[in-house]
Write an enzyme that holds these catalytic residues in place. Structure first.
Site, short mmCIF file in Angstrom:
data_model
loop_
_atom_site.label_atom_id
_atom_site.label_comp_id
_atom_site.label_asym_id
_atom_site.label_seq_id
_atom_site.Cartn_x
_atom_site.Cartn_y
_atom_site.Cartn_z
N TYR A 1 -16.73 1.47 6.79
CA TYR A 1 -15.51 1.40 6.79
C TYR A 1 -14.86 1.96 8.13
O TYR A 1 -14.16 1.25 8.92
CB TYR A 1 -15.03 2.33 5.56
N GLY B 1 0.70 -1.30 -0.03
CA GLY B 1 0.19 0.06 -0.04
C GLY B 1 0.86 1.22 -0.06
O GLY B 1 2.13 1.13 0.13
#
Length: 280
Positions: free
Chosen positions: A126, A10
């Protein structure tokens, strides 16, 4: 120090990998999700037994904010249950866990920067899954730092900067939301702060906020990107109501970073300075 980094593919993971070359005093181990999947406790345990890390920076996460609304099981599997398993292994090996969280744990209805102690009230799956991960870390791993950040971008991966550059090249005009306020954060500056936390050991465990200084709207962020990259595509502000998304975004997600600055003597640049400094 032996430092394990999960979520190495990431933005933050790649930023840490880039900076690791300047820190020969540390032994880094970078793991992407195929190498160490945090949902698989046996894999984490085997890896920790082999490398015996002093610190773990957990940058592994499910970050697809809108998709999380329809993939809640997957979001919780990674952001909550996976983090729980990682925290258990870190506690077992006395590894200090530095866990990365998000401004999405807040409702986004404040008018002043959020403190670490302010009420959490996530507005979507989320944020709720990330908050559950925070709570697991707090409950299980005594030696932990939870670092909440916001509006992460960089030269790596998928992010707002990359999207603006792409849209400016492909579209006759670009429209960006102007009524959501936050602090853009460059992944390299966050990575530097995390390495500073490791090099200046503290036992003041708990939650810290990190973002680049100053605030803006997504439109203001886009304006600065267009300026820095000399983009000439017409850019227009729109309201959140003009751009509906499956997940509700915080209208205000500026965070107070005083605590991390004082504890670790970190000087944090403005988001404008960071954008210009790291121009690809």
């Amino acid at each position: 120090m032996v430092i394990a980094v999960t979520g190495a593919s990431g933005q933050l993971g790649q930023a840490l990998k880039m900076l690791s070359e300047h820190h020969p005093e540390h032994q880094f181990h970078f793991y992407n999700s195929a190498e160490v999947n945090i949902t698989q406790k046996a894999v984490i345990e085997k890896t920790w037994s082999e490398i015996q890390p002093d610190f773990c920076i957990n940058a592994a996460a499910y970050t697809a904010v809108d998709k999380a609304e329809s993939e809640s099981e997957l979001a919780y599997a990674i952001n909550a249950n996976g983090v729980k398993k990682l925290a258990e292994v870190c506690e077992n090996h006395q590894t200090v866990l530095i866990h990365i969280s998000t401004d999405f744990v807040f409702a986004g209805q404040s008018d002043k920067p959020y403190l670490e102690t302010d009420l959490t009230q996530p507005q979507g799956v989320y944020g709720a899954s990330k908050l559950a991960g925070e709570q697991a870390v707090e409950a299980i791993c005594k030696k932990h730092f939870i670092v909440r950040t916001s509006w992460l971008y960089s030269q790596f991966g998928h992010n707002f900067l990359k999207t603006m550059l792409r849209l400016a090249a492909e579209k006759p005009e670009v429209r960006v939301v102007n009524d959501q306020i936050g602090s853009p954060t460059h992944a390299v500056d966050l990575a530097k702060a995390l390495l500073t936390m490791i090099s200046k050991p503290s036992s003041n465990y708990g939650i810290y906020h990190f973002s680049n200084q100053d605030r803006t709207s997504w439109f203001g962020f886009a304006q600065k990107i267009f300026e820095v990259y000399h983009l000439t595509t017409p850019l227009y502000p729109i309201a959140t109501s003009d751009y509906p998304t499956p997940a509700k975004r915080p209208a205000f997600s500026v965070m107070d970073t005083t605590k991390i600055q004082k504890e670790f003597q970190i000087e944090i640049p403005t988001w404008q300075a960071a954008l210009e400094k790291y121009k690809a």
